[in-house]
Write an enzyme that holds these catalytic residues in place. Sequence first.
Site, PDB file in Angstrom:
ATOM      1  N   LYS A  13       0.829  -1.215   0.000  1.00 57.12           N
ATOM      2  CA  LYS A  13       0.000   0.000   0.000  1.00 57.12           C
ATOM      3  C   LYS A  13       0.859   1.258   0.000  1.00 57.12           C
ATOM      4  O   LYS A  13       0.636   2.172  -0.786  1.00 57.12           O
ATOM      5  CB  LYS A  13      -0.917   0.042   1.240  1.00 57.12           C
ATOM      6  CG  LYS A  13      -1.832  -1.135   1.394  1.00 57.12           C
ATOM      7  CD  LYS A  13      -2.707  -1.017   2.631  1.00 57.12           C
ATOM      8  CE  LYS A  13      -1.936  -0.997   3.937  1.00 57.12           C
ATOM      9  NZ  LYS A  13      -1.249  -2.247   4.269  1.00 57.12           N
ATOM     10  N   ARG A  88      -9.503   1.334   8.681  1.00 57.35           N
ATOM     11  CA  ARG A  88      -9.023  -0.007   9.008  1.00 57.35           C
ATOM     12  C   ARG A  88     -10.063  -0.789   9.788  1.00 57.35           C
ATOM     13  O   ARG A  88      -9.825  -1.947  10.119  1.00 57.35           O
ATOM     14  CB  ARG A  88      -7.789   0.155   9.875  1.00 57.35           C
ATOM     15  CG  ARG A  88      -6.562  -0.457   9.277  1.00 57.35           C
ATOM     16  CD  ARG A  88      -5.436  -0.087  10.193  1.00 57.35           C
ATOM     17  NE  ARG A  88      -4.294  -0.872   9.948  1.00 57.35           N
ATOM     18  CZ  ARG A  88      -3.263  -0.461   9.226  1.00 57.35           C
ATOM     19  NH1 ARG A  88      -3.274   0.709   8.640  1.00 57.35           N
ATOM     20  NH2 ARG A  88      -2.226  -1.234   9.097  1.00 57.35           N
ATOM     21  N   ARG A 123      12.473  -4.822   4.495  1.00 51.21           N
ATOM     22  CA  ARG A 123      11.951  -3.463   4.335  1.00 51.21           C
ATOM     23  C   ARG A 123      12.765  -2.439   5.114  1.00 51.21           C
ATOM     24  O   ARG A 123      13.201  -2.674   6.220  1.00 51.21           O
ATOM     25  CB  ARG A 123      10.505  -3.426   4.816  1.00 51.21           C
ATOM     26  CG  ARG A 123       9.922  -2.041   4.732  1.00 51.21           C
ATOM     27  CD  ARG A 123       8.470  -2.064   4.687  1.00 51.21           C
ATOM     28  NE  ARG A 123       7.865  -2.515   5.926  1.00 51.21           N
ATOM     29  CZ  ARG A 123       6.570  -2.432   6.136  1.00 51.21           C
ATOM     30  NH1 ARG A 123       5.774  -1.951   5.205  1.00 51.21           N
ATOM     31  NH2 ARG A 123       6.059  -2.838   7.258  1.00 51.21           N
ATOM     32  N   ARG A 155      11.584  -0.908  10.950  1.00 51.05           N
ATOM     33  CA  ARG A 155      10.458  -0.689  11.860  1.00 51.05           C
ATOM     34  C   ARG A 155      10.432  -1.721  12.977  1.00 51.05           C
ATOM     35  O   ARG A 155      10.651  -2.900  12.738  1.00 51.05           O
ATOM     36  CB  ARG A 155       9.142  -0.790  11.068  1.00 51.05           C
ATOM     37  CG  ARG A 155       8.711   0.532  10.517  1.00 51.05           C
ATOM     38  CD  ARG A 155       7.622   0.406   9.503  1.00 51.05           C
ATOM     39  NE  ARG A 155       6.422  -0.266   9.947  1.00 51.05           N
ATOM     40  CZ  ARG A 155       5.309  -0.314   9.222  1.00 51.05           C
ATOM     41  NH1 ARG A 155       5.261   0.301   8.055  1.00 51.05           N
ATOM     42  NH2 ARG A 155       4.250  -0.948   9.655  1.00 51.05           N
ATOM     43  N   ARG A 166       0.034  -8.733  13.297  1.00 48.35           N
ATOM     44  CA  ARG A 166      -0.587  -7.707  12.436  1.00 48.35           C
ATOM     45  C   ARG A 166      -1.453  -8.356  11.357  1.00 48.35           C
ATOM     46  O   ARG A 166      -2.519  -7.843  11.004  1.00 48.35           O
ATOM     47  CB  ARG A 166       0.499  -6.829  11.790  1.00 48.35           C
ATOM     48  CG  ARG A 166       1.103  -5.858  12.799  1.00 48.35           C
ATOM     49  CD  ARG A 166       2.422  -5.303  12.312  1.00 48.35           C
ATOM     50  NE  ARG A 166       2.321  -4.567  11.075  1.00 48.35           N
ATOM     51  CZ  ARG A 166       3.355  -4.307  10.285  1.00 48.35           C
ATOM     52  NH1 ARG A 166       4.557  -4.737  10.600  1.00 48.35           N
ATOM     53  NH2 ARG A 166       3.175  -3.617   9.185  1.00 48.35           N
TER      54      ARG A 166
HETATM   55  P1  AP5 Z   1       4.874  -1.572   1.706  1.00 44.73           P
HETATM   56  O1  AP5 Z   1       4.505  -0.725   0.545  1.00 44.73           O
HETATM   57  O2  AP5 Z   1       5.680  -0.944   2.799  1.00 44.73           O
HETATM   58  O3  AP5 Z   1       3.572  -2.289   2.285  1.00 44.73           O
HETATM   59  P2  AP5 Z   1       2.362  -1.715   3.124  1.00 44.73           P
HETATM   60  O4  AP5 Z   1       1.147  -2.414   2.639  1.00 44.73           O
HETATM   61  O5  AP5 Z   1       2.352  -0.226   3.122  1.00 44.73           O
HETATM   62  O6  AP5 Z   1       2.799  -2.294   4.532  1.00 44.73           O
HETATM   63  P3  AP5 Z   1       2.692  -1.669   5.970  1.00 44.73           P
HETATM   64  O7  AP5 Z   1       3.411  -2.633   6.878  1.00 44.73           O
HETATM   65  O8  AP5 Z   1       3.158  -0.247   6.009  1.00 44.73           O
HETATM   66  O9  AP5 Z   1       1.201  -1.753   6.223  1.00 44.73           O
HETATM   67  P4  AP5 Z   1       0.505  -1.791   7.532  1.00 44.73           P
HETATM   68  O10 AP5 Z   1      -0.870  -1.627   7.054  1.00 44.73           O
HETATM   69  O11 AP5 Z   1       0.732  -2.957   8.421  1.00 44.73           O
HETATM   70  O12 AP5 Z   1       1.241  -0.645   8.354  1.00 44.73           O
HETATM   71  P5  AP5 Z   1       0.853   0.859   8.663  1.00 44.73           P
HETATM   72  O13 AP5 Z   1       2.083   1.662   8.553  1.00 44.73           O
HETATM   73  O14 AP5 Z   1      -0.338   1.286   7.874  1.00 44.73           O
HETATM   74  O15 AP5 Z   1       5.605  -2.871   1.144  1.00 44.73           O
HETATM   75  C1  AP5 Z   1       6.195  -3.811   2.029  1.00 44.73           C
HETATM   76  C2  AP5 Z   1       7.612  -4.155   1.559  1.00 44.73           C
HETATM   77  O16 AP5 Z   1       7.530  -4.908   0.366  1.00 44.73           O
HETATM   78  C3  AP5 Z   1       8.467  -2.921   1.224  1.00 44.73           C
HETATM   79  O17 AP5 Z   1       9.785  -3.180   1.593  1.00 44.73           O
HETATM   80  C4  AP5 Z   1       8.327  -2.773  -0.299  1.00 44.73           C
HETATM   81  O18 AP5 Z   1       9.492  -2.197  -0.884  1.00 44.73           O
HETATM   82  C5  AP5 Z   1       8.158  -4.226  -0.727  1.00 44.73           C
HETATM   83  N1  AP5 Z   1       7.255  -4.360  -1.853  1.00 44.73           N
HETATM   84  C6  AP5 Z   1       6.166  -3.609  -2.121  1.00 44.73           C
HETATM   85  N2  AP5 Z   1       5.557  -4.039  -3.254  1.00 44.73           N
HETATM   86  C7  AP5 Z   1       6.289  -5.128  -3.664  1.00 44.73           C
HETATM   87  C8  AP5 Z   1       6.166  -6.009  -4.762  1.00 44.73           C
HETATM   88  N3  AP5 Z   1       5.205  -5.914  -5.666  1.00 44.73           N
HETATM   89  N4  AP5 Z   1       7.074  -6.987  -4.863  1.00 44.73           N
HETATM   90  C9  AP5 Z   1       8.073  -7.130  -3.944  1.00 44.73           C
HETATM   91  N5  AP5 Z   1       8.237  -6.298  -2.907  1.00 44.73           N
HETATM   92  C10 AP5 Z   1       7.348  -5.306  -2.759  1.00 44.73           C
HETATM   93  O19 AP5 Z   1       0.401   0.744  10.175  1.00 44.73           O
HETATM   94  C11 AP5 Z   1       1.300   0.388  11.195  1.00 44.73           C
HETATM   95  C12 AP5 Z   1       0.543   0.303  12.517  1.00 44.73           C
HETATM   96  O20 AP5 Z   1      -0.032   1.593  12.841  1.00 44.73           O
HETATM   97  C13 AP5 Z   1      -0.652  -0.654  12.535  1.00 44.73           C
HETATM   98  O21 AP5 Z   1      -0.251  -1.981  12.799  1.00 44.73           O
HETATM   99  C14 AP5 Z   1      -1.512  -0.052  13.644  1.00 44.73           C
HETATM  100  O22 AP5 Z   1      -1.037  -0.395  14.903  1.00 44.73           O
HETATM  101  C15 AP5 Z   1      -1.315   1.455  13.452  1.00 44.73           C
HETATM  102  N6  AP5 Z   1      -2.325   2.046  12.534  1.00 44.73           N
HETATM  103  C16 AP5 Z   1      -2.113   2.582  11.300  1.00 44.73           C
HETATM  104  N7  AP5 Z   1      -3.271   3.017  10.760  1.00 44.73           N
HETATM  105  C17 AP5 Z   1      -4.241   2.737  11.667  1.00 44.73           C
HETATM  106  C18 AP5 Z   1      -5.644   2.926  11.671  1.00 44.73           C
HETATM  107  N8  AP5 Z   1      -6.289   3.477  10.630  1.00 44.73           N
HETATM  108  N9  AP5 Z   1      -6.340   2.499  12.750  1.00 44.73           N
HETATM  109  C19 AP5 Z   1      -5.715   1.952  13.826  1.00 44.73           C
HETATM  110  N10 AP5 Z   1      -4.386   1.740  13.885  1.00 44.73           N
HETATM  111  C20 AP5 Z   1      -3.648   2.133  12.817  1.00 44.73           C
END
Ligand code: AP5
Length: 215
Positions: A13, A88, A123, A155, A166
């Site tokens: 994402k 979410r 990552r 991270r 997660r």
């Molecule tokens: P990446 O693009 O970083 O993936 P992502 O889907 O953004 O992963 P996140 O871990 O950031 O998502 P998340 O939803 O768990 O975390 P968030 O920060 O939102 O890609 C992953 C890796 O793969 C990268 O290294 C990339 O280079 C690689 N990659 C990408 N595409 C690829 C491909 N096609 N092929 C190969 N490699 C690829 O949230 C973190 C925490 O914050 C949550 O756990 C929660 O505690 C809190 N939080 C955030 N938002 C909320 C909310 N709305 N409500 C409540 N808590 C929240």
Amino acid sequence: MNLILLGAPGAGKGTQAEQISEREGIPAISTGQILRNAMRSGSELGLTAKQYVESGALVPDDIVIGIIREYLESDECRHGFVLDGFPRTIAQAEALKRLGIKIDAVLTIEVPDEKIVGRMSGRRFCECGASYHTDYLPPKVEGICDRCGKELYIRDDDKPETVLSRLETYHRQTEPLIGYYRGEGLLITVEGQERVEDTTELVRQALMNGTENKQ
Ligand code: AP5
């Protein structure tokens, strides 16, 4: 364009949000990045968020809804936005609806759980929001952000045991949003590919075809 990105942790994402943001000239808003920056700064929000984020749980709805409302009502989002990581939960989706902002599409990136843990281990992150992968998307200079020159970091919630937690949280609390937005006629599905550029191309086409692909 007002766009929501859905998908499991590590589905890509953040990577796609950044690319859409550059292509369309609209801001990408990542609630995860906002919370991580708060955690790194040691603010009150950061201290509250830390206990949830580091265990793989979701931060309470009222906190993230408050954050996102402020962003969406700001001038920066006047011409559109990409939401990465919000909503979410169904409660967050309902709160977004109550803000009265029209959403044009909800794009979900599907990646099987087995592939996620490997992606997370390579990552690397930057405070500015840029994300890299040691194998799939390396920075030009190892450990340094291409965009702002700051040092990259790993991270805390990318440890394998937290990633599994997660994923469990995602399936239980966030996946129901797929049915929710399909019901609203807004859902577009893209299968995440092995290579970032292949996913980018599928996302680009899916958004271009727009309503035709909505389910
Ligand atoms: P990446 O693009 O970083 O993936 P992502 O889907 O953004 O992963 P996140 O871990 O950031 O998502 P998340 O939803 O768990 O975390 P968030 O920060 O939102 O890609 C992953 C890796 O793969 C990268 O290294 C990339 O280079 C690689 N990659 C990408 N595409 C690829 C491909 N096609 N092929 C190969 N490699 C690829 O949230 C973190 C925490 O914050 C949550 O756990 C929660 O505690 C809190 N939080 C955030 N938002 C909320 C909310 N709305 N409500 C409540 N808590 C929240």
